[in-house]
Write a protein that holds these residues in place. Structure first.
Motif, PDB file in Angstrom:
ATOM      1  N   GLY A 548       1.803   5.786  21.997  1.00 29.82           N
ATOM      2  CA  GLY A 548       2.774   5.014  22.063  1.00 29.82           C
ATOM      3  C   GLY A 548       3.120   4.568  23.455  1.00 29.82           C
ATOM      4  O   GLY A 548       2.472   5.070  24.440  1.00 29.82           O
ATOM      5  N   ASN A 549       4.240   3.749  23.355  1.00 31.60           N
ATOM      6  CA  ASN A 549       4.682   3.026  24.641  1.00 31.60           C
ATOM      7  C   ASN A 549       5.473   4.135  25.458  1.00 31.60           C
ATOM      8  O   ASN A 549       6.221   4.914  24.685  1.00 31.60           O
ATOM      9  CB  ASN A 549       5.355   1.768  24.655  1.00 31.60           C
ATOM     10  CG  ASN A 549       4.271   0.743  23.877  1.00 31.60           C
ATOM     11  OD1 ASN A 549       3.856   0.199  24.612  1.00 31.60           O
ATOM     12  ND2 ASN A 549       4.597   0.492  22.787  1.00 31.60           N
ATOM     13  N   ILE A 550       6.016   3.782  26.640  1.00 38.27           N
ATOM     14  CA  ILE A 550       6.812   4.454  27.451  1.00 38.27           C
ATOM     15  C   ILE A 550       8.148   3.685  27.042  1.00 38.27           C
ATOM     16  O   ILE A 550       8.219   2.674  27.092  1.00 38.27           O
ATOM     17  CB  ILE A 550       6.870   4.414  28.939  1.00 38.27           C
ATOM     18  CG1 ILE A 550       5.673   5.220  29.296  1.00 38.27           C
ATOM     19  CG2 ILE A 550       8.016   4.851  29.780  1.00 38.27           C
ATOM     20  CD1 ILE A 550       5.587   4.842  31.063  1.00 38.27           C
ATOM     21  N   LEU A 570      -0.968   7.600  25.678  1.00 41.50           N
ATOM     22  CA  LEU A 570       0.075   6.426  25.847  1.00 41.50           C
ATOM     23  C   LEU A 570      -0.762   5.102  26.052  1.00 41.50           C
ATOM     24  O   LEU A 570      -1.730   4.953  26.787  1.00 41.50           O
ATOM     25  CB  LEU A 570       0.918   6.894  27.088  1.00 41.50           C
ATOM     26  CG  LEU A 570       1.735   8.176  26.763  1.00 41.50           C
ATOM     27  CD1 LEU A 570       2.664   8.443  28.120  1.00 41.50           C
ATOM     28  CD2 LEU A 570       2.747   8.001  25.649  1.00 41.50           C
ATOM     29  N   TYR A 571       0.096   4.078  25.817  1.00 39.55           N
ATOM     30  CA  TYR A 571      -0.504   2.699  25.852  1.00 39.55           C
ATOM     31  C   TYR A 571       0.534   1.851  26.294  1.00 39.55           C
ATOM     32  O   TYR A 571       1.526   2.181  26.109  1.00 39.55           O
ATOM     33  CB  TYR A 571      -1.454   2.243  24.690  1.00 39.55           C
ATOM     34  CG  TYR A 571      -0.744   2.265  23.405  1.00 39.55           C
ATOM     35  CD1 TYR A 571       0.059   1.444  23.068  1.00 39.55           C
ATOM     36  CD2 TYR A 571      -1.025   3.389  22.615  1.00 39.55           C
ATOM     37  CE1 TYR A 571       0.627   1.439  21.820  1.00 39.55           C
ATOM     38  CE2 TYR A 571      -0.543   3.711  21.316  1.00 39.55           C
ATOM     39  CZ  TYR A 571       0.345   2.587  21.008  1.00 39.55           C
ATOM     40  OH  TYR A 571       0.992   2.671  19.906  1.00 39.55           O
ATOM     41  N   GLY A 572       0.157   0.467  26.347  1.00 40.56           N
ATOM     42  CA  GLY A 572       0.993  -0.466  26.499  1.00 40.56           C
ATOM     43  C   GLY A 572       1.107  -0.742  28.014  1.00 40.56           C
ATOM     44  O   GLY A 572       0.615  -0.143  28.902  1.00 40.56           O
ATOM     45  N   VAL A 573       2.056  -1.783  28.488  1.00 41.49           N
ATOM     46  CA  VAL A 573       2.462  -1.920  29.832  1.00 41.49           C
ATOM     47  C   VAL A 573       3.200  -0.838  30.354  1.00 41.49           C
ATOM     48  O   VAL A 573       3.995  -0.530  29.968  1.00 41.49           O
ATOM     49  CB  VAL A 573       2.787  -3.453  30.157  1.00 41.49           C
ATOM     50  CG1 VAL A 573       2.006  -4.400  29.538  1.00 41.49           C
ATOM     51  CG2 VAL A 573       4.250  -3.514  29.241  1.00 41.49           C
ATOM     52  N   PHE A 593      -2.828   2.772  29.638  1.00 44.18           N
ATOM     53  CA  PHE A 593      -2.022   1.733  30.021  1.00 44.18           C
ATOM     54  C   PHE A 593      -2.835   0.512  30.321  1.00 44.18           C
ATOM     55  O   PHE A 593      -4.170   0.466  30.618  1.00 44.18           O
ATOM     56  CB  PHE A 593      -1.160   2.139  31.126  1.00 44.18           C
ATOM     57  CG  PHE A 593      -0.400   3.174  30.813  1.00 44.18           C
ATOM     58  CD1 PHE A 593       0.885   2.859  30.020  1.00 44.18           C
ATOM     59  CD2 PHE A 593      -0.197   4.508  31.510  1.00 44.18           C
ATOM     60  CE1 PHE A 593       1.968   3.992  29.660  1.00 44.18           C
ATOM     61  CE2 PHE A 593       0.616   5.466  31.259  1.00 44.18           C
ATOM     62  CZ  PHE A 593       1.649   5.134  30.015  1.00 44.18           C
ATOM     63  N   GLU A 594      -2.163  -0.486  30.239  1.00 46.23           N
ATOM     64  CA  GLU A 594      -2.992  -1.840  30.539  1.00 46.23           C
ATOM     65  C   GLU A 594      -1.927  -2.820  30.988  1.00 46.23           C
ATOM     66  O   GLU A 594      -0.546  -2.653  31.403  1.00 46.23           O
ATOM     67  CB  GLU A 594      -3.363  -2.653  29.179  1.00 46.23           C
ATOM     68  CG  GLU A 594      -2.145  -2.744  28.187  1.00 46.23           C
ATOM     69  CD  GLU A 594      -2.906  -3.496  26.963  1.00 46.23           C
ATOM     70  OE1 GLU A 594      -2.393  -4.435  26.388  1.00 46.23           O
ATOM     71  OE2 GLU A 594      -3.530  -2.719  26.272  1.00 46.23           O
ATOM     72  N   GLY A 595      -2.470  -3.951  31.909  1.00 39.03           N
ATOM     73  CA  GLY A 595      -1.565  -4.817  32.422  1.00 39.03           C
ATOM     74  C   GLY A 595      -1.474  -4.743  33.958  1.00 39.03           C
ATOM     75  O   GLY A 595      -2.225  -3.986  34.479  1.00 39.03           O
ATOM     76  N   GLU A 596      -0.453  -5.291  34.424  1.00 40.46           N
ATOM     77  CA  GLU A 596      -0.490  -5.558  35.779  1.00 40.46           C
ATOM     78  C   GLU A 596       0.403  -4.260  36.243  1.00 40.46           C
ATOM     79  O   GLU A 596       1.329  -3.964  35.873  1.00 40.46           O
ATOM     80  CB  GLU A 596       0.378  -6.643  36.368  1.00 40.46           C
ATOM     81  CG  GLU A 596       0.294  -7.128  37.888  1.00 40.46           C
ATOM     82  CD  GLU A 596       0.699  -8.336  38.185  1.00 40.46           C
ATOM     83  OE1 GLU A 596       0.713  -8.750  39.485  1.00 40.46           O
ATOM     84  OE2 GLU A 596       1.182  -9.154  37.470  1.00 40.46           O
TER      85      GLU A 596
END
Length: 1010
Positions: A548-550, A570-573, A593-596
């Motif tokens: 999941g996300n932080i 873990l994943y998400g920004v 994780f993904e994004g900037e």
């Protein structure tokens, strides 16, 4: 009897005053009262005109002169104030006691007028300043008590004239100088000397046994006194207390010491440099209460017997080299059975072998502390040990103990406050009976082979502060009941087989500072309930199955300095709030994780951030080598990005190989140059070139206010730096670099820095106060370097101005440049073996109170020799991106020219306020080329000319100076090492530039006066 003229004058005046009624004493006493600002118990209310002086509280008058005051006794009355100089008018005063109050200010020199004074007791106040020399006029003085104040400076040598003095107590001050040789040796009537906890130096004179024949109490512990104990000292047969602990004494103990001091009750010589065997004649010390020889270099078996010491309370032989690893090493314990009052038995950190005897259970039940940690003891923990029902501290760590931990520990022994048996080979379940230890504060069971579930009963230990179960085979889920121990400060469950979700009850741990549950099999989402643990500084949850996300609830964890969430699912920004935390280290590696990636906070510090194997991340600072974040990417851009990605991959692979080989070379190098180290002891120091302070973990903990966040100066890959006050005498402010031993290369860096600093001393090189290799209160390895504090921070902060700093003038920058060049010149050309710094950059250039530059951080420094330089298998340490010479990236050896390149980049940065890793430098453009090609007015730091002066000729000349400095920087940072400037030429040209700037300043001053 010889009198000086002032003494005679005062004596005759006192005779005159003896014929005057009590008005003189009344006036003096009222003057004393007037200087007391707080009298909470009203004891001085009787000091008024309605009563005779002799009926005032604490005042006693004489028998021969019934109207004259002979004694003032105001002890432990919480009085606050200063002592009036009118005390010198009480010419009949024999006794003056102000002990245990809060008197401040200086001790009035007028006390020297009191020729009849016999006892002066000013202990346990807050007097400051130096001890008045004219106290020596009080020739009838028998007792002088000045302990427990803030007095400083050397003891006046005139006090040696006090030939009748029997008792001198001056412990717990800030006094300096050679006490014994210059003062004490002349006090021929002295019986008791208490001078511990000061900063005295010198040695014990050879004739002490012939001069101070009446000495019974000799306590000079916790000073800086050195040398050997002279043979005549052992003639002091009346000696009862002998305390020289925490000094710099050396030598061996005489074989007949036990017969020389038959009345000895306290024998405390811990934390010195004594060696050899402990003499068997110690058995003759039948009145001994304390035997304390810890932290020395004693060897061999303990051959003396404590069987004839019925009054023994403390037995401490820890941190030596006693024992030879044989089965009978602990046979001396049998002799302690007769010591019916024994409370403390300390035998940790030696070479004792064998097993713990069952006879331990026959020791007195008054024993409260038992420590055998860090030895070679094997076998099971004897059941008899648990007969010691009043044990409060039990330390068995780092031995070879096997078998189960008996449940008797919580059934018969119920008063334990600290239990440490980590780093053994204990097996089985953790006893449920530990939950009966309601007073338990420290529990360390890590690095064993315990299995099964963590007993829920530990939740009953409501006073538990530190719990470490790391490196075992524990399994199962965490019980919510465990978190009923809500006082927990540290919980370490690292590397077990624990599983399941984290109970929401963890939110009850509001005092938790460090939580490590890494390397287990916990699953589910990161617990939002952790948001209640707002005191968390270190949170390690890596190596689990979290997904999941932080959670956004983590934004309440604003105290975090260390966060490890690596090796999960873990994943998400990456949440923005992490960039706003004051994180010193963040590891998000091996997730999805993904994004900037943010660019501020910890995300701007390449060495503090780990985000490997998160393939969908983009952006961030250039050192991360992540792809740009684009919404719409053309096919051409995609291809170009693909080519760049391949190139970056190749570079990373090559760099990894280089760093790998370099690390191996560094290890080999350090092994060749590292001196043989002593066994890790609780308090030890590296023997550097100078006689540095001997410090411990406890001293550094106190100096830095427990390594508080308020004292944090900065953090890097290898550790954190804290501000501290190490030496109370001079309020010595220091910078304490605490080594991060979890970083694999940190110890190597620490040793490299110690080896380098051992060999250098120069005005422009950061001074080291001491190096400490020690153990913390839990026995964990602890390493630190203590430097002279640089109050003006580092050059990085001044170049890239923040709100704390004003801009540096051009002259200041040139002076700093010369300071740094001088340091390099010394390292390269004046040391017996040239030293290559390898990591010169603005953040490693520190500025003292006078803005003099000091080069620091020698963690990557290398000794340069032709052997190393010509060894093709020895690849250089890279240093810092942007400052490291380009040839280092191709595998070239470390060289003087490599430091020159870094220096050139620093020079350009000082003139342009542009960092070599600025985002503007892309492709082939770097800071060197930028400085070489751009127009002068386009790239200089605008603050250099913003001095309010408009004269065109002065501006032109300043521009010329700036151009000259930039040209030097460019010449130092050319690509070819052999074409770079020599450091000697750099210094010469910069000095010419400085002369021009000084001339401009003088001209400006003269013009302003006109």
């Amino acid at each position: 009897m010889n009198f000086s003229f002032p003494c005679l004058l005062i004596y005759f005046l006192s005779l005159i005053y003896s014929t005057i009624p009590d008005d003189v004493d009344r006036v003096a006493l009222l003057a004393i009262k007037s200087q007391i600002s707080d009298d909470p118990h009203g004891i001085l209310n009787s000091w008024n005109h309605s009563l005779p002086v002799c009926q005032w509280y604490g005042v006693t008058c004489g028998t021969r002169h019934p109207d004259r005051v002979v004694s003032i006794r105001l002890v432990s009355k919480d009085l606050v104030g200063t002592v009036s100089p009118y005390v010198g008018n009480l010419s009949f005063l024999h006794h003056f006691y102000l002990t245990n109050n809060t008197f401040t200010g200086h001790i009035p020199s007028q006390i020297g007028h009191l020729l009849r004074l016999r006892y002066l007791g000013l202990e346990n106040n807050t007097f400051e300043g130096e001890i008045p020399a004219n106290i020596s006029n009080c020739i009838n003085l028998k007792g002088l008590g000045l302990a427990g104040n803030h007095l400083f400076g050397a003891i006046p040598h005139q006090l040696g004239l006090l030939s009748k003095l029997e008792v001198l107590t001056i412990h717990k001050n800030r006094l300096t100088g050679d006490l014994i040789n210059s003062v004490i040796i002349n006090m021929t009537s002295l019986q008791r000397l208490s001078a511990s906890y000061n900063y005295f130096q010198g040695s014990i004179p050879n004739n002490i046994g012939a001069t101070l024949k009446n000495l019974t109490f000799f306590s000079v512990g916790d000073n800086k006194i050195s040398g050997t104990i002279p043979p005549s000292f052992y003639n002091l047969s009346h000696l009862q207390v002998f305390d020289i602990s925490i000094n710099r004494f050396e030598g061996i103990l005489p074989l007949d010491i036990g017969f020389r001091f038959p009345r000895l009750t306290i024998f405390s010589i811990g934390e010195n440099f004594f060696h050899g065997n402990l003499p068997s004649s110690l058995s003759n010390l039948t009145q001994l209460v304390e035997l304390s020889v810890y932290s020395n270099n004693f060897t061999g078996k303990i051959m003396f017997s404590a069987g004839s010491m019925p009054n023994l309370l403390y037995f401490d032989v820890s941190f030596n080299y006693l024992g030879i690893g044989e089965a009978d090493d602990l046979s001396f314990l049998q002799t302690l059975i007769n010591c019916s009052h024994l409370q403390l038995l300390q035998c940790s950190s030696n070479n004792f072998g064998g097993i713990l005897p069952e006879s331990l259970g026959n020791l007195t039940t008054e024993l409260t502390e038992l420590e055998f940690g860090q030895n070679q003891i094997s076998g099971n923990i004897p059941r008899g040990l648990f007969n010691l029902i009043h044990l409060k501290r039990l330390n068995l760590e780092q031995n070879q103990l096997t078998g189960h931990l008996s449940p008797l520990i919580g059934i018969k022994v119920t008063e334990l406050q600290a239990f440490n048996c980590r780093k053994n080979n204990l097996i089985g379940n953790i006893p449920y009976s530990l939950g009966n230890l309601s007073w338990l504060s420290w529990l360390y069971l890590g690095h064993n082979k315990f299995e099964g579930m963590i007993p829920t009963s530990l939740g009953n230990c409501t006073n538990l502060l530190y719990l470490s179960l790391t490196h075992n085979n524990l399994n199962g889920a965490l019980s919510p009941h465990l978190f009923h121990a809500s006082m927990l400060i540290e919980l370490n469950l690292h590397q077990n087989r624990l599983q399941g979700v984290i109970p929401v009850e963890i939110t009850q741990l509001s005092n938790l500072v460090a939580l490590d549950i890494s390397e287990n099999a916990f699953s589910g989402e990161l617990p939002t309930s952790l948001s209640g643990c707002t005191s968390l500084v270190s949170l390690s949850m890596g190596g689990n199955l979290f997904s999941g996300n932080i959670p956004q609830s983590f934004k309440s964890l604003t105290s975090l300095s260390f966060l490890n969430l690596s090796n999960n699912r873990l994943y998400g920004v990456i949440p923005d709030f992490l960039a706003r935390f004051s994180l010193m280290a963040l590891d998000l590696s091996f997730n999805n994780f993904e994004g900037e990636v943010p660019r501020i906070g910890v995300f701007s510090n390449y060495t503090a951030l780990k985000i490997l194997r998160n393939n969908k991340l983009c952006g961030g600072i250039p050192e991360l080598h992540l792809p740009r974040c684009h919404n719409n990417t053309t096919e051409t851009e995609s291809k170009r990005t693909g080519r760049l990605s391949v190139a970056v991959t190749v570079i990373i692979v090559v760099a990894s190989l280089i760093v790998g080989v370099s690390t191996m070379s560094l290890v080999y190098f350090l092994l060749c140059f590292r001196r043989k180290q002593n066994k890790l002891s609780q308090i030890s120091s590296f023997n550097l070139k100078e006689p540095f302070f001997k410090v411990s973990y406890a001293m550094l903990l106190k100096a830095t206010d427990r390594f508080s966040q308020a004292n944090l100066l900065g953090a890097g890959r290898f550790g954190c730096v804290y501000k501290g006050v190490l030496d109370p005498e001079s309020s010595m402010v220091v910078a304490v670099k605490v080594i991060n031993l979890e970083e694999e290369a940190a110890t190597k860096s620490f040793m490299a820095e110690c080896e380098t600093l051992r060999n250098i001393r120069h005005r422009n090189l950061l001074k080291i106060v001491t190096a400490c290799s020690s153990a913390d209160f839990q026995g964990n390895e602890f390493k630190a370097l203590v430097y002279e504090f640089m109050p003006n921070g580092n050059l990085q902060q001044w170049i890239h101005i923040d709100h704390h700093h004003r801009p540096l003038s051009l002259l200041q920058r040139v002076n700093i440049a010369i300071d740094v060049a001088s340091a390099l010149d010394y390292l390269h050309n004046s040391c017996q073996v040239p030293i290559i710094h390898c990591d010169l950059k603005p953040s490693n250039i520190l500025l003292d109170a006078d803005m003099v530059a000091n080069v620091g951080d020698f963690g990557l420094a290398r000794f340069y020799s032709h052997t190393i330089a010509n060894n093709s298998s020895s690849v250089a340490v890279k240093g810092t991106v942007g400052y490291a010479a380009p040839e280092y990236g191709l595998g070239s050896m470390v060289s003087k020219e490599g430091d020159i390149y870094s220096y050139g980049i620093v020079l350009i940065e000082m003139m342009t306020a542009k960092s070599p890793i600025d985002t503007m430098f892309e492709g082939d453009l770097d800071l060197h080329k930028y400085a070489k090609s751009a127009a002068l007015s386009d790239h200089i730091d605008p603050t250099l000319l913003d001095d309010g002066v408009s004269a065109s000729n002065k501006i032109d000349r300043k521009l010329g100076c700036i151009k000259s400095v930039i040209e030097i920087g460019v010449k130092c940072s050319v690509e070819s090492p052999q074409d770079r400037m020599r450091i000697e030429d750099v210094i010469e040209e910069l000095q010419i530039t400085r002369d021009v700037l000084n001339e401009l300043d003088v001209t400006g001053i003269m013009q302003s006066k006109k």
